[in-house]
Design a protein around this motif. Structure first.
Motif, PDB file in Angstrom:
ATOM      1  N   ASP A 123       8.874  -7.007  -4.060  1.00 52.40           N
ATOM      2  CA  ASP A 123       7.976  -6.000  -3.482  1.00 52.40           C
ATOM      3  C   ASP A 123       7.808  -6.171  -1.966  1.00 52.40           C
ATOM      4  OD1 ASP A 123       6.561  -8.329  -3.400  1.00 52.40           O
ATOM      5  OD2 ASP A 123       4.820  -7.610  -4.530  1.00 52.40           O
ATOM      6  N   LEU A 124       8.849  -6.618  -1.292  1.00 53.41           N
ATOM      7  CA  LEU A 124       8.817  -6.863   0.148  1.00 53.41           C
ATOM      8  C   LEU A 124       7.808  -7.934   0.539  1.00 53.41           C
ATOM      9  CD1 LEU A 124       9.302  -3.391   1.887  1.00 53.41           C
ATOM     10  CD2 LEU A 124      10.764  -5.398   2.041  1.00 53.41           C
ATOM     11  N   ARG A 170       3.488  -1.303  -4.153  1.00 51.76           N
ATOM     12  CA  ARG A 170       2.588  -2.095  -3.323  1.00 51.76           C
ATOM     13  C   ARG A 170       2.826  -1.921  -1.830  1.00 51.76           C
ATOM     14  NH1 ARG A 170       2.066  -8.642  -3.674  1.00 51.76           N
ATOM     15  NH2 ARG A 170       0.280  -8.913  -2.316  1.00 51.76           N
ATOM     16  N   PRO A 171       4.054  -2.082  -1.322  1.00 48.19           N
ATOM     17  CA  PRO A 171       4.242  -1.892   0.126  1.00 48.19           C
ATOM     18  C   PRO A 171       3.970  -0.467   0.586  1.00 48.19           C
ATOM     19  CG  PRO A 171       6.343  -2.207  -0.983  1.00 48.19           C
ATOM     20  CD  PRO A 171       5.295  -2.546  -1.974  1.00 48.19           C
ATOM     21  N   VAL A 172       4.274   0.524  -0.261  1.00 51.70           N
ATOM     22  CA  VAL A 172       3.989   1.909   0.114  1.00 51.70           C
ATOM     23  C   VAL A 172       2.484   2.136   0.186  1.00 51.70           C
ATOM     24  CG1 VAL A 172       4.130   4.304  -0.673  1.00 51.70           C
ATOM     25  CG2 VAL A 172       6.171   2.853  -0.724  1.00 51.70           C
ATOM     26  N   ARG A 173       1.759   1.590  -0.773  1.00 51.24           N
ATOM     27  CA  ARG A 173       0.308   1.800  -0.825  1.00 51.24           C
ATOM     28  C   ARG A 173      -0.409   1.038   0.278  1.00 51.24           C
ATOM     29  NH1 ARG A 173      -0.703  -0.410  -5.460  1.00 51.24           N
ATOM     30  NH2 ARG A 173      -1.616  -2.341  -4.629  1.00 51.24           N
ATOM     31  N   GLN A 174      -0.006  -0.202   0.508  1.00 55.61           N
ATOM     32  CA  GLN A 174      -0.723  -1.054   1.445  1.00 55.61           C
ATOM     33  C   GLN A 174      -0.143  -1.027   2.856  1.00 55.61           C
ATOM     34  OE1 GLN A 174      -0.703  -4.949  -0.338  1.00 55.61           O
ATOM     35  NE2 GLN A 174      -2.070  -4.353  -2.003  1.00 55.61           N
ATOM     36  N   GLY A 175       1.083  -0.527   3.001  1.00 54.94           N
ATOM     37  CA  GLY A 175       1.744  -0.538   4.297  1.00 54.94           C
ATOM     38  C   GLY A 175       2.536  -1.822   4.498  1.00 54.94           C
ATOM     39  N   HIS A 176       3.611  -1.720   5.240  1.00 59.02           N
ATOM     40  CA  HIS A 176       4.475  -2.879   5.488  1.00 59.02           C
ATOM     41  C   HIS A 176       5.270  -2.610   6.755  1.00 59.02           C
ATOM     42  CE1 HIS A 176       7.410  -6.068   4.866  1.00 59.02           C
ATOM     43  NE2 HIS A 176       6.700  -6.511   3.848  1.00 59.02           N
ATOM     44  N   ARG A 177       5.440  -3.632   7.562  1.00 52.99           N
ATOM     45  CA  ARG A 177       6.119  -3.445   8.844  1.00 52.99           C
ATOM     46  C   ARG A 177       7.572  -3.023   8.698  1.00 52.99           C
ATOM     47  NH1 ARG A 177       3.492  -7.532  13.240  1.00 52.99           N
ATOM     48  NH2 ARG A 177       1.423  -7.679  12.303  1.00 52.99           N
ATOM     49  N   LEU A 178       8.247  -3.512   7.677  1.00 57.21           N
ATOM     50  CA  LEU A 178       9.652  -3.117   7.506  1.00 57.21           C
ATOM     51  C   LEU A 178       9.774  -1.670   7.044  1.00 57.21           C
ATOM     52  CD1 LEU A 178      11.347  -6.314   6.031  1.00 57.21           C
ATOM     53  CD2 LEU A 178      11.202  -5.536   8.410  1.00 57.21           C
ATOM     54  N   LEU A 179       8.805  -1.162   6.304  1.00 57.90           N
ATOM     55  CA  LEU A 179       8.810   0.262   5.971  1.00 57.90           C
ATOM     56  C   LEU A 179       8.586   1.099   7.225  1.00 57.90           C
ATOM     57  CD1 LEU A 179       6.835   0.557   2.600  1.00 57.90           C
ATOM     58  CD2 LEU A 179       9.310   0.532   2.958  1.00 57.90           C
ATOM     59  N   GLN A 180       7.710   0.646   8.093  1.00 60.20           N
ATOM     60  CA  GLN A 180       7.484   1.359   9.345  1.00 60.20           C
ATOM     61  C   GLN A 180       8.736   1.335  10.212  1.00 60.20           C
ATOM     62  OE1 GLN A 180       4.055  -0.681  10.933  1.00 60.20           O
ATOM     63  NE2 GLN A 180       2.744  -0.046   9.223  1.00 60.20           N
ATOM     64  N   LEU A 181       9.433   0.208  10.207  1.00 54.85           N
ATOM     65  CA  LEU A 181      10.679   0.128  10.960  1.00 54.85           C
ATOM     66  C   LEU A 181      11.711   1.091  10.398  1.00 54.85           C
ATOM     67  CD1 LEU A 181      12.400  -1.252  13.144  1.00 54.85           C
ATOM     68  CD2 LEU A 181      12.975  -3.012  11.458  1.00 54.85           C
ATOM     69  N   ASP A 208       8.360   7.534  -4.299  1.00 55.26           N
ATOM     70  CA  ASP A 208       7.372   7.002  -3.361  1.00 55.26           C
ATOM     71  C   ASP A 208       8.031   6.586  -2.052  1.00 55.26           C
ATOM     72  OD1 ASP A 208       5.297   7.394  -5.140  1.00 55.26           O
ATOM     73  OD2 ASP A 208       5.400   5.353  -5.955  1.00 55.26           O
ATOM     74  N   LEU A 209       9.206   5.964  -2.145  1.00 57.68           N
ATOM     75  CA  LEU A 209       9.924   5.577  -0.941  1.00 57.68           C
ATOM     76  C   LEU A 209      10.410   6.805  -0.176  1.00 57.68           C
ATOM     77  CD1 LEU A 209      12.158   2.544  -1.990  1.00 57.68           C
ATOM     78  CD2 LEU A 209      10.380   2.551  -0.237  1.00 57.68           C
ATOM     79  N   ARG A 210      10.914   7.783  -0.922  1.00 58.13           N
ATOM     80  CA  ARG A 210      11.440   8.993  -0.276  1.00 58.13           C
ATOM     81  C   ARG A 210      10.337   9.681   0.531  1.00 58.13           C
ATOM     82  NH1 ARG A 210      15.752  12.290  -1.528  1.00 58.13           N
ATOM     83  NH2 ARG A 210      16.032  11.197  -3.504  1.00 58.13           N
ATOM     84  N   SER A 211       9.162   9.867  -0.076  1.00 61.33           N
ATOM     85  CA  SER A 211       8.082  10.552   0.616  1.00 61.33           C
ATOM     86  C   SER A 211       7.567   9.745   1.794  1.00 61.33           C
ATOM     87  CB  SER A 211       6.930  10.840  -0.367  1.00 61.33           C
ATOM     88  OG  SER A 211       6.403   9.630  -0.891  1.00 61.33           O
ATOM     89  N   PHE A 212       7.625   8.418   1.690  1.00 59.26           N
ATOM     90  CA  PHE A 212       7.148   7.573   2.788  1.00 59.26           C
ATOM     91  C   PHE A 212       8.121   7.583   3.949  1.00 59.26           C
ATOM     92  CE2 PHE A 212       6.548   3.661   5.131  1.00 59.26           C
ATOM     93  CZ  PHE A 212       5.176   3.527   5.182  1.00 59.26           C
ATOM     94  N   LEU A 213       9.406   7.531   3.652  1.00 59.42           N
ATOM     95  CA  LEU A 213      10.401   7.379   4.695  1.00 59.42           C
ATOM     96  C   LEU A 213      10.788   8.687   5.367  1.00 59.42           C
ATOM     97  CD1 LEU A 213      12.722   4.749   2.980  1.00 59.42           C
ATOM     98  CD2 LEU A 213      10.981   4.346   4.713  1.00 59.42           C
ATOM     99  N   LEU A 214      10.602   9.812   4.687  1.00 60.19           N
ATOM    100  CA  LEU A 214      10.979  11.090   5.279  1.00 60.19           C
ATOM    101  C   LEU A 214       9.964  11.526   6.317  1.00 60.19           C
ATOM    102  CD1 LEU A 214      12.297  13.083   2.192  1.00 60.19           C
ATOM    103  CD2 LEU A 214      13.600  11.985   4.030  1.00 60.19           C
TER     104      LEU A 214
END
Length: 209
Positions: free
Chosen positions: A84-85, A120-131, A203-209
């Motif tokens: 989960d990152l 978890r990373p989508v809900r709570q936020g994560h620096r690598l997702l932001q990157l 969840d990843l698709r909606s976060f990253l787009l």
């Protein structure tokens, strides 16, 4: 810190097995707050592609140091297999800086992240997702196919010769290799096979787009 013995996982018969005994449970899984650790981190003092000894570790701090060393020294390819990152290892400014430099150094550099559950990373936020939102061409994040149940470990691969592997993702204990193309190649084959059947989670698709 050197040790000739460490965990055996996914190693083919042509390589000697690595024996590993866990010292006990340490709960590397992180608090539900998802907060990052503000303290600075220093990489382990080993050179990717040069240091030939196996390095076994037991504590979160040692796991963080080896992780950062591999991330900072990679020049071609990084592959991360994680439940989960894991914020304790990867949601830190030094990790973000290392991955950013790696991705911007060359358009050919590629970071692939394969995780079991992005909730978890989508809900709570994560620096690598932001990157991943900012660097979309050579950073790719996908979800492990639920049918792929054979992989229990968490690991990081760097440039086809570096490997950090933790057989039980809820523990910090594991081992790091800085110059073992044989084991890295075999683990890379496992990663590529899982990647080929992986999914892009909604969840990843909606976060990253």
């Amino acid at each position: 810190m050197n040790d000739e013995n460490a965990p055996a996982h996914g190693i083919e018969a042509d390589l000697p097995a690595i024996d590993f005994h866990s010292p006990g449970r340490f709960a590397i899984h992180n608090p539900e707050t998802g907060g990052t650790i503000a303290s600075s981190r220093e990489p382990a003092p080993f050179i990717l592609g040069d240091h030939s000894h196996l390095e076994r570790f037991h504590t979160p701090e040692q796991a963080q140091a080896h992780t950062l060393a591999l991330l900072q020294q990679a020049t071609q390819s990084l592959c991360l297999f994680t439940p989960d990152l894991e914020p304790l290892l990867y949601n830190h400014g030094s990790v973000l800086d290392a991955c950013t430099r790696f991705l911007l150094a060359s358009p050919k550099n590629r970071l692939r992240i394969l995780l079991r559950d992005p909730t978890r990373p989508v809900r709570q936020g994560h620096r690598l997702l932001q990157l991943a939102q900012r660097v979309t061409s050579n950073l790719h994040i996908r979800k492990l196919n639920p049918d792929n149940i054979n992989e229990e470990s968490a690991y990081l691969l760097a440039d086809g010769r570096g490997l950090l592997l933790r057989p039980q993702p809820d523990l910090p204990a594991g081992y790091a290799l800085y110059n073992d193309p044989g084991r890295a190649r075999q683990q890379q084959a496992r990663f590529d096979q899982a990647w080929d059947t992986s999914l892009l989670d909604p969840d990843l698709r909606s976060f990253l787009l």
